[in-house]
Design a protein around this motif. Sequence first.
Motif, PDB file in Angstrom:
ATOM      1  N   LEU A   1      84.375  73.379  58.389  1.00 14.62           N
ATOM      2  CA  LEU A   1      83.364  72.268  57.883  1.00 14.62           C
ATOM      3  C   LEU A   1      81.594  73.143  57.752  1.00 14.62           C
ATOM      4  CD1 LEU A   1      84.695  69.588  59.232  1.00 14.62           C
ATOM      5  CD2 LEU A   1      85.663  69.866  57.335  1.00 14.62           C
ATOM      6  N   GLY A   2      81.469  73.814  56.862  1.00 15.17           N
ATOM      7  CA  GLY A   2      79.733  74.473  56.609  1.00 15.17           C
ATOM      8  C   GLY A   2      78.647  73.105  56.496  1.00 15.17           C
ATOM      9  N   VAL A   3      77.690  73.608  57.759  1.00 18.09           N
ATOM     10  CA  VAL A   3      76.823  72.452  57.118  1.00 18.09           C
ATOM     11  C   VAL A   3      75.558  73.610  55.786  1.00 18.09           C
ATOM     12  CG1 VAL A   3      74.624  71.453  58.063  1.00 18.09           C
ATOM     13  CG2 VAL A   3      76.999  71.679  59.773  1.00 18.09           C
ATOM     14  N   VAL A   4      75.443  72.843  55.400  1.00 16.94           N
ATOM     15  CA  VAL A   4      74.876  73.829  54.503  1.00 16.94           C
ATOM     16  C   VAL A   4      73.196  72.965  53.903  1.00 16.94           C
ATOM     17  CG1 VAL A   4      73.829  73.583  51.757  1.00 16.94           C
ATOM     18  CG2 VAL A   4      76.703  73.716  52.062  1.00 16.94           C
ATOM     19  N   THR A   5      72.259  73.955  54.572  1.00 13.79           N
ATOM     20  CA  THR A   5      70.656  73.799  54.892  1.00 13.79           C
ATOM     21  C   THR A   5      70.198  74.550  54.209  1.00 13.79           C
ATOM     22  OG1 THR A   5      72.282  74.068  57.461  1.00 13.79           O
ATOM     23  CG2 THR A   5      69.249  74.732  57.113  1.00 13.79           C
TER      24      THR A   5
ATOM     25  N   GLY B   1      74.242  77.000  58.265  1.00 13.41           N
ATOM     26  CA  GLY B   1      73.291  76.657  59.556  1.00 13.41           C
ATOM     27  C   GLY B   1      73.708  76.611  60.406  1.00 13.41           C
ATOM     28  N   GLY B   2      75.012  75.988  60.372  1.00 15.39           N
ATOM     29  CA  GLY B   2      76.314  75.792  61.436  1.00 15.39           C
ATOM     30  C   GLY B   2      78.117  75.360  61.076  1.00 15.39           C
TER      31      GLY B   2
ATOM     32  N   ILE C   1      75.073  64.170  60.441  1.00 15.51           N
ATOM     33  CA  ILE C   1      73.861  65.450  60.603  1.00 15.51           C
ATOM     34  C   ILE C   1      73.064  64.868  59.071  1.00 15.51           C
ATOM     35  CG2 ILE C   1      74.215  67.585  59.857  1.00 15.51           C
ATOM     36  CD1 ILE C   1      75.766  68.932  61.004  1.00 15.51           C
ATOM     37  N   GLY C   2      73.763  64.853  57.932  1.00 14.95           N
ATOM     38  CA  GLY C   2      72.598  64.124  57.169  1.00 14.95           C
ATOM     39  C   GLY C   2      72.084  65.143  55.813  1.00 14.95           C
ATOM     40  N   LEU C   3      72.819  66.355  55.974  1.00 11.31           N
ATOM     41  CA  LEU C   3      72.922  67.131  55.279  1.00 11.31           C
ATOM     42  C   LEU C   3      74.774  67.851  54.970  1.00 11.31           C
ATOM     43  CD1 LEU C   3      71.243  70.207  57.411  1.00 11.31           C
ATOM     44  CD2 LEU C   3      70.517  68.682  54.870  1.00 11.31           C
ATOM     45  N   PRO C   4      74.369  67.673  53.396  1.00  7.95           N
ATOM     46  CA  PRO C   4      75.301  69.001  52.918  1.00  7.95           C
ATOM     47  C   PRO C   4      77.005  68.863  53.887  1.00  7.95           C
ATOM     48  CG  PRO C   4      73.963  69.350  51.239  1.00  7.95           C
ATOM     49  CD  PRO C   4      73.779  68.947  52.672  1.00  7.95           C
ATOM     50  N   ILE C   5      77.608  68.875  53.723  1.00  8.18           N
ATOM     51  CA  ILE C   5      79.274  69.793  54.539  1.00  8.18           C
ATOM     52  C   ILE C   5      79.544  70.520  53.292  1.00  8.18           C
ATOM     53  CG2 ILE C   5      81.128  69.370  56.130  1.00  8.18           C
ATOM     54  CD1 ILE C   5      78.128  68.749  56.839  1.00  8.18           C
TER      55      ILE C   5
ATOM     56  N   ALA D   1      91.166  64.059  69.929  1.00  7.88           N
ATOM     57  CA  ALA D   1      92.113  63.268  67.919  1.00  7.88           C
ATOM     58  C   ALA D   1      92.394  65.111  68.192  1.00  7.88           C
ATOM     59  CB  ALA D   1      91.310  63.520  67.350  1.00  7.88           C
ATOM     60  N   GLY D   2      92.894  66.325  68.386  1.00  7.57           N
ATOM     61  CA  GLY D   2      93.400  67.503  68.472  1.00  7.57           C
ATOM     62  C   GLY D   2      92.950  68.203  67.212  1.00  7.57           C
ATOM     63  N   VAL D   3      91.569  68.006  67.176  1.00 11.94           N
ATOM     64  CA  VAL D   3      91.751  68.455  65.109  1.00 11.94           C
ATOM     65  C   VAL D   3      90.648  69.651  65.520  1.00 11.94           C
ATOM     66  CG1 VAL D   3      92.418  66.859  64.062  1.00 11.94           C
ATOM     67  CG2 VAL D   3      89.930  67.099  64.510  1.00 11.94           C
ATOM     68  N   TRP D   4      89.964  69.086  67.037  1.00 12.58           N
ATOM     69  CA  TRP D   4      88.745  70.142  66.771  1.00 12.58           C
ATOM     70  C   TRP D   4      88.850  72.060  68.039  1.00 12.58           C
ATOM     71  CZ3 TRP D   4      86.255  73.853  70.995  1.00 12.58           C
ATOM     72  CH2 TRP D   4      84.943  73.351  70.409  1.00 12.58           C
ATOM     73  N   VAL D   5      88.454  73.035  67.172  1.00 12.98           N
ATOM     74  CA  VAL D   5      88.836  74.487  66.980  1.00 12.98           C
ATOM     75  C   VAL D   5      87.986  75.049  67.402  1.00 12.98           C
ATOM     76  CG1 VAL D   5      90.313  76.077  66.449  1.00 12.98           C
ATOM     77  CG2 VAL D   5      90.884  74.664  65.607  1.00 12.98           C
ATOM     78  N   PHE D   6      86.309  74.239  66.834  1.00 19.30           N
ATOM     79  CA  PHE D   6      85.124  75.558  67.482  1.00 19.30           C
ATOM     80  C   PHE D   6      84.244  75.258  66.317  1.00 19.30           C
ATOM     81  CE2 PHE D   6      82.248  79.495  67.089  1.00 19.30           C
ATOM     82  CZ  PHE D   6      82.160  79.357  68.723  1.00 19.30           C
ATOM     83  N   ALA D   7      83.329  75.505  66.917  1.00 19.25           N
ATOM     84  CA  ALA D   7      81.601  74.471  66.677  1.00 19.25           C
ATOM     85  C   ALA D   7      80.561  75.333  67.148  1.00 19.25           C
ATOM     86  CB  ALA D   7      82.075  73.232  66.621  1.00 19.25           C
ATOM     87  N   GLY D   8      80.350  75.570  66.054  1.00 17.45           N
ATOM     88  CA  GLY D   8      78.696  76.086  66.418  1.00 17.45           C
ATOM     89  C   GLY D   8      77.717  76.279  65.339  1.00 17.45           C
TER      90      GLY D   8
END
Length: 118
Positions: free
Chosen positions: A6-10, A79-80, A103-107, A39-46
């Motif tokens: 899930l990419g944050v388009v900045t 961006g994240g 976030i208010g940005l495209p994903i 929910a057991g779906v999270w792997v990593f985020a940054g």
Amino acid sequence: MKQYLLGVVTPTGGTPPPPEALGEIMAGVEALNREMREAGVWVFAGGLHAPSTATVLRPKGDEVLVVDGPFAEGKEYLGGFSIIKAADLDAALNWGRRHAAVIGLPIEVRPFVGESDD
């Protein structure tokens, strides 16, 4: 289950939100990350710094050159991101919608290559 990015388009050169709005956004992100873990779906985020902080390694013959700055310029950048496990694209899109709302940005939602459906 497949893994999805899930990419944050900045937007490049965009004005960041004021501190009070950023605090609210980050609180929403933390709450969503907590919900994804439960929910057991999270792997990593940054989050990522702007492309101007990048270093590019470019192969040239038998050498690899180190180059400052982004390889390509664009109007948007990554961006994240979050990496999640989801049963299918529809489930990943639901989490992506939640991210966009917080976030208010495209994903951008993308499956990883070679992932099985089990």
